[in-house]
Design an enzyme around this catalytic site. Structure first.
Site, PDB file in Angstrom:
ATOM      1  N   GLU A 208       0.818  -1.230   0.000  1.00 35.71           N
ATOM      2  CA  GLU A 208       0.000   0.000   0.000  1.00 35.71           C
ATOM      3  C   GLU A 208       0.845   1.270   0.000  1.00 35.71           C
ATOM      4  OE1 GLU A 208      -3.035  -0.256   3.073  1.00 35.71           O
ATOM      5  OE2 GLU A 208      -4.118  -1.782   1.937  1.00 35.71           O
ATOM      6  N   TYR A 279     -11.696  -3.045   1.410  1.00 35.71           N
ATOM      7  CA  TYR A 279     -12.502  -3.509   2.535  1.00 35.71           C
ATOM      8  C   TYR A 279     -13.872  -2.871   2.416  1.00 35.71           C
ATOM      9  CZ  TYR A 279      -8.133  -5.240   4.508  1.00 35.71           C
ATOM     10  OH  TYR A 279      -6.966  -5.919   4.712  1.00 35.71           O
ATOM     11  N   GLU A 331      -5.698  -8.313  -0.429  1.00 38.07           N
ATOM     12  CA  GLU A 331      -6.400  -7.964   0.810  1.00 38.07           C
ATOM     13  C   GLU A 331      -7.843  -7.670   0.446  1.00 38.07           C
ATOM     14  OE1 GLU A 331      -4.869  -5.164   3.700  1.00 38.07           O
ATOM     15  OE2 GLU A 331      -2.807  -5.613   3.115  1.00 38.07           O
ATOM     16  N   GLN A 388      -8.064 -11.181   7.296  1.00 35.76           N
ATOM     17  CA  GLN A 388      -6.867 -11.998   7.424  1.00 35.76           C
ATOM     18  C   GLN A 388      -7.315 -13.397   7.836  1.00 35.76           C
ATOM     19  OE1 GLN A 388      -3.710  -9.969   9.618  1.00 35.76           O
ATOM     20  NE2 GLN A 388      -4.073  -8.071   8.525  1.00 35.76           N
TER      21      GLN A 388
HETATM   22  O1  AHR Z   1      -5.338  -5.822   6.992  1.00 38.00           O
HETATM   23  C1  AHR Z   1      -5.248  -4.691   7.807  1.00 38.00           C
HETATM   24  C2  AHR Z   1      -4.513  -3.552   7.129  1.00 38.00           C
HETATM   25  O2  AHR Z   1      -5.297  -3.050   6.078  1.00 38.00           O
HETATM   26  C3  AHR Z   1      -3.216  -3.915   6.470  1.00 38.00           C
HETATM   27  O3  AHR Z   1      -2.144  -3.875   7.353  1.00 38.00           O
HETATM   28  C4  AHR Z   1      -3.066  -2.855   5.429  1.00 38.00           C
HETATM   29  O4  AHR Z   1      -2.327  -3.288   4.324  1.00 38.00           O
HETATM   30  C5  AHR Z   1      -4.486  -2.484   5.085  1.00 38.00           C
HETATM   31  O5  AHR Z   1      -4.678  -1.119   5.058  1.00 38.00           O
END
Ligand code: AHR
Length: 547
Positions: A208, A279, A331, A388
């Site tokens: 990132e 996310y 992610e 995760q």
């Molecule tokens: O997964 C949590 C965090 O989210 C990670 O460390 C980062 O890469 C992202 O912003």
């Protein structure tokens, strides 16, 4: 693969049955059409989107909160083996069959000195970890991770620091892991007791780096050159590596897509893939707190994949390169409650409980949708990591005595267990419902029509087994899905289950661990035509033998 004549025939058939392709909607691009009445899907063995790379269904383990310490590593616990690995967690991850695991971060990696985490444990320093303001004892490091990967049967996907560290340190790390012997860093590994190289094939070139929150954050051009420099040296150390450049870390940053273009203009020739992250959450800004909009968010993921792929193809065209990049969605998950503030600040403590998101039924349904999207886009997305795996935004949560399966565990477990071989390219027609842009954050603000039924299907050429993953986004009503298999015949139902419930907000707890858990779904009689009755608010799987 795709047969145009079949598509034409199908589209003509839809016209006759009163269905219409959603004019102007990008749903058409994923094989969906609007219709009235039951949802229908046509499947053909010969129409498939990809030979799926299992790495699509990977996960992620970061030095963050309780992920490593008390998640996978807890010496002194009754549940730990002689090396300090939690055996209950090993059993769960092994049972899932996770194909690849990204490590050690995440934001963590951008300040990580990998040398702190190798060699005799009593010599390893305790440091202040600055991404999450936590104490890092370095008792678990690269070699422990590799051993753990072997134990759970997963492939390591390592990232290195391109934030605070230099390309030289990054390249040394690859040499430490992958070179046989006879050089400074390979000999150090051997001194540490690992005679054979770890042969790590997939590598992330930082994390990132477009994010202002990232240690060592820089411009796209600066990062692109640093990535290029590192990659060129790594190719000398080990030409077999697959290298993943940092793409945009979400869709809302003002640099979204521009970052990816500029990075690739600098390093296209030296890398193999580019990363995507995102996310999702059911919040006023993202969905208007509307569960129906929320369950459509996998289509936002789908659009992001298409946009980043378009940037890759643009740069390929400009450079007249023969290489086509693949995507690494390394992610992705639901994450919106345990976010920011106290949830992200470890207060200089060791293994503080950070980002411990509690997942409910609607989150699990959407995670099912994300898996459908990844499967549908698997021709382009080679690697994917659920972020995760344990304790931190995770399907698995530990306490001192046991491990809990959160709701999102189930759709992930189904995809891992049943989705094998070729991802089919079904033609689907479904009734739709409208989603509205008004009041939503720009990257999720769109007026569109969303199919109630979302389907992904795989067929394993080795054994002829068919897997159907079916999301019913209808919050009120059961929906029929009529399946028409054209050039193969389902013969025996091997498994048929659904995840549903009256309360979209229900979650599992250590006290009530199976509140949100699969239950049997009434299976239709196997045959060329079958009708599945998908409960309202559900994600279902069918695993079927075929002839
Ligand atoms: O997964 C949590 C965090 O989210 C990670 O460390 C980062 O890469 C992202 O912003």
């Amino acid at each position: 693969m795709s047969q145009l004549s079949n598509r034409r025939e199908f589209v003509a058939g839809l016209g006759r049955s009163g269905a219409a392709l959603a004019a102007g909607s990008w749903l058409r691009g994923i094989g969906y059409a609007q219709s009235r009445g039951p949802a229908r899907a046509v499947l053909q063995r010969t129409r498939f989107r990809s030979e799926m790379d299992r790495r699509l269904l990977g996960a992620f383990l970061e030095h963050l909160g309780r992920a490593i310490y008390t998640g996978v590593y807890e010496p002194g616990s009754k549940l730990a083996d002689a090396r300090g690995f939690r055996q209950d967690v090993v059993a769960e991850v092994k049972g899932l069959g996770v194909p690849i695991m990204r490590y050690p971060g995440g934001n963590f990696v951008s300040g990580y000195n990998w040398l702190d985490g190798v060699g005799p444990k009593d010599k390893r320093p305790t440091v202040l970890e600055r991404a999450w303001n936590s104490l890092e004892t370095n008792q678990f490091g690269t070699n422990e991770f590799i051993e753990w990967c072997r134990l759970v049967g997963t492939e390591p996907l390592l990232g290195f620091n391109l934030g605070t560290a230099t390309p030289e340190q990054a390249v040394a790390y690859v040499e430490y892991c992958n070179l046989d012997k006879g050089t400074r860093w390979s000999e150090l590994r051997r001194e540490h007791g690992y005679e054979a190289p770890h042969n790590v094939r997939y590598w992330c070139l930082g994390n990132e780096m477009d994010g202002p929150w990232q240690m060592g954050h820089m411009t796209a051009r600066e990062y692109g050159r640093k990535a290029r420099d590192s990659a060129r040296q790594i190719r000398v150390v080990d030409p077999s590596t697959q290298l993943i450049a940092c793409g945009s870390s979400n869709t809302i940053l003002p640099t979204y897509l521009v970052w990816d273009r500029e990075v690739l203009e600098e390093c296209y020739d030296q890398v193999d893939g580019i990363s995507l992250h995102n996310y999702y959450g059911n919040t006023p800004a993202l969905t208007g707190n509307d569960s129906a909009r929320y369950l459509a968010m996998n289509l936002d993921m789908e659009r992001q994949i298409q946009e980043i792929a378009a940037v890759c193809d643009y740069v390929q065209g400009v450079l007249k390169s023969r290489k086509r990049l693949w995507l690494s969605f390394d992610e992705w998950n639901v994450w919106y409650r345990a976010r920011g503030g106290r949830f992200a600040n470890g207060q200089r403590k060791f293994a503080p409980p950070l980002l411990e998101e509690v997942y409910n039924l609607e989150d699990a349904l959407l995670v099912g949708g994300f898996l459908n999207t990844l499967l549908r886009q698997s021709e382009r997305v080679r690697v994917g990591c659920l972020a995760q795996i344990v304790n931190v935004i995770a399907p698995l949560v530990t306490n001192e005595t046991s491990v809990l399966r959160q709701s999102i565990y189930y759709p992930y477990a189904w995809a891992l267990k049943y989705a094998h071989g070729r991802v089919l390219d079904p033609l689907v027609e479904s009734e739709t419902y409208p989603i509205r842009a008004e009041g939503l954050r720009a990257d999720f603000a769109r007026d569109d029509s969303v199919p109630y039924v979302d389907l992904a299907a795989t067929l394993d050429p080795r054994n002829g087994q068919l897997c159907l993953l079916m999301l019913n986004r209808d919050l009120q009503a059961e929906r029929d899905l009529v399946l028409d298999c054209r050039d193969f015949t389902p013969t025996r139902m091997l498994a048929c289950e659904t995840l549903t419930g009256a309360d979209l907000k229900a979650s599992n707890t250590f006290e009530r661990p199976t509140l949100v858990a699969p239950r049997p779904l009434e299976a239709p009689r196997p045959g060329a035509t079958m009708t599945f009755k998908l409960p309202a608010r559900s994600y279902s799987v069918a695993h079927i033998a075929t002839a």
